[in-house]
Design an enzyme around this catalytic site. Structure first.
Site, short mmCIF file in Angstrom:
data_model
loop_
_atom_site.label_atom_id
_atom_site.label_comp_id
_atom_site.label_asym_id
_atom_site.label_seq_id
_atom_site.Cartn_x
_atom_site.Cartn_y
_atom_site.Cartn_z
N HIS A 119 0.82 -1.21 0.00
CA HIS A 119 0.00 0.00 0.00
C HIS A 119 0.86 1.27 0.00
O HIS A 119 0.34 2.37 -0.18
CB HIS A 119 -0.93 0.00 1.22
N LYS A 121 3.42 4.24 -1.15
CA LYS A 121 3.65 4.98 -2.39
C LYS A 121 5.01 5.66 -2.27
O LYS A 121 5.15 6.68 -1.58
CB LYS A 121 2.57 6.04 -2.64
N ASP A 126 17.60 8.32 -8.67
CA ASP A 126 19.07 8.44 -8.60
C ASP A 126 19.60 8.35 -7.18
O ASP A 126 20.69 8.85 -6.88
CB ASP A 126 19.54 9.76 -9.23
N HIS A 315 -8.51 11.39 0.65
CA HIS A 315 -7.60 10.24 0.61
C HIS A 315 -6.35 10.48 1.44
O HIS A 315 -5.44 9.65 1.47
CB HIS A 315 -7.22 9.94 -0.85
N LYS A 317 -3.56 10.91 4.42
CA LYS A 317 -3.14 10.19 5.63
C LYS A 317 -2.05 11.04 6.28
O LYS A 317 -0.86 10.74 6.21
CB LYS A 317 -2.58 8.81 5.30
N ASP A 322 0.92 20.31 17.52
CA ASP A 322 1.60 21.47 18.12
C ASP A 322 2.45 22.21 17.09
O ASP A 322 3.65 22.49 17.31
CB ASP A 322 2.47 21.02 19.31
#
Length: 410
Positions: A119, A121, A126, A315, A317, A322
């Site tokens: 899941h 991404k 390089d 979508h 996350k 603070d």
């Protein structure tokens, strides 16, 4: 000499983390660095969709491979599955090497072992530029199940430069060779499989060295897998929430926190911390939509504010804690706060300790809550219909039963 994006990254000192909102900011930055790549591109994604802007990313990978850059693309067997024609042939002809993580067999998702998905991404270019976040290769205005969207998907990623890039690269290289080893064993090419496993072992050793050298960083890559790093992302959240003094803002697409996370948020609210959650306000999937709602009551009773994002699919996350203080903490990544992400999937988050970065993320989240969200009223929640309550409890019960099948407690 013209300084390309990739070369600028190589010459940077320390960590530099750039916040990117949505595919409209993420894809141009990603493609620019791909077009400047000199040696290799490592790319992992859950969904690779070739509609609209997704095709631009595919073409950038092909351009890189055609000029001799080593390009490794790993996609998930559920999120993406077999690549569609003619794109599969085009990528192969260009020299892009593609592997599918845990392809579904004849029984599909009926086997609990198949619920462990890729899941995260990640993209490393390089060995000196890292992209990490929640954004799939998916056009902001297109959804595979719902078609054209009236407003862009709400999501974030980061572009990172610094020593955490090496850690990401080694982890991706290790997974790539493990996938090749499994494929070779299935084809009974045992000698090649043993060679691949030796390469994975070397990559694992290098990853440990990279991790040990990154102590004291102002930014860190936090990975979750099903071997050595089962709880790292959850523990990072729990520590940050426990140390919060003024404000916690969390935006999460599929929010079904376990007992420990719920308790941490409730305790924070009770000691005077303002806790705000920006959650999915539109129906996307039955389980994710309805299973989240039974936990709202306990949080609302403790004074937690819940805002539901309305214009499009949320979508993101991300979280920021603070942001106005010297102890500012923020995270951007792929991990939802639900059982699939925290107990089963391979995930990757970047944690940033930087006031300016945290304030930028906070500003964007507060704008979304104020102008694009609707705050959930505790009284309205308590008066929701009997049908809604039944569906919520049914989804929550099914989620708990599914976890029992995997042998996990949450």
């Amino acid at each position: 000499m013209v300084v390309t994006p990739a070369r600028r990254a190589a010459s940077a000192t320390g960590h530099h983390i750039q916040l990117l909102q949505g595919a409209q900011e993420f894809f141009p930055a990603l493609i620019a660095d791909m077009d400047a790549a000199l040696s290799d591109i490592q790319f992992e994604t859950y969904i690779f969709d070739f509609t609209g802007a997704g095709a631009d990313v595919a073409r950038a990978l092909m351009r890189a491979a055609q000029r001799g850059v080593r390009v490794h693309l790993a996609v998930d067997g559920v999120g993406t599955g077999p690549l569609p024609e003619p794109w599969r042939s085009r990528l192969k002809q260009a020299g892009v090497q593609v592997q599918v993580y845990s392809p579904l067999g004849p029984l599909g998702l009926l086997l609990p072992m198949r619920w462990r998905r890729l899941h995260r991404k990640l993209c490393v270019i390089d060995g000196c530029v890292l992209f990490c976040g929640g954004i799939n290769v998916l056009d902001d205005f297109h959804d595979p199940n719902h078609g054209v969207l009236a407003a862009p998907r709400f999501d974030f990623a980061v572009r990172a430069v610094g020593s955490l890039v090496q850690q990401a690269s080694e982890a991706m290289e290790q997974l790539w060779w493990r996938m090749r080893a499994v494929r070779d064993v299935r084809r009974r090419r045992l000698s090649l499989a043993l060679a691949d496993l030796r390469a994975a072992s070397a990559a694992r050793l290098a990853a440990r060295r990279a991790d040990s050298s990154s102590r004291g960083m102002r930014a860190a890559l936090v990975l979750r897998d099903n071997v050595r790093n089962r709880t790292r992302i959850e523990r990072a959240y729990l520590r940050a929430i426990a140390h919060a003094r003024h404000e916690i803002i969390i935006a999460n697409a599929y929010f079904v926190p376990g007992r420990k996370l719920r308790r941490a948020l409730v305790l924070a609210a009770r000691r005077g911390v303002r806790v705000q959650l920006l959650l999915q306000g539109r129906y996307e999937y039955f389980m994710q939509y309805h299973a989240a709602r039974p936990v709202y009551g306990q949080l609302l009773a403790a004074g937690v504010e819940i805002h539901e994002y309305a214009p499009s699919f949320l979508h993101a996350k991300v979280a920021v804690i603070d942001a106005q203080s010297r102890r500012a903490w923020a995270t951007v990544g792929s991990s939802n706060l639900d059982p699939l992400s925290l107990l089963l999937a391979r995930e990757a988050n970047v944690v940033v300790h930087d006031r300016a970065f945290a304030q930028d993320l906070r500003r964007r989240l507060r704008h979304a809550m104020a102008h694009e969200g609707r705050q959930l009223d505790p009284q309205s929640y308590a008066r929701r219909s009997l049908r809604q309550r039944v569906l919520d409890r049914l989804a929550f019960g099914l989620a708990r039963a599914a976890l029992w099948l995997t042998g996990n407690r949450y």
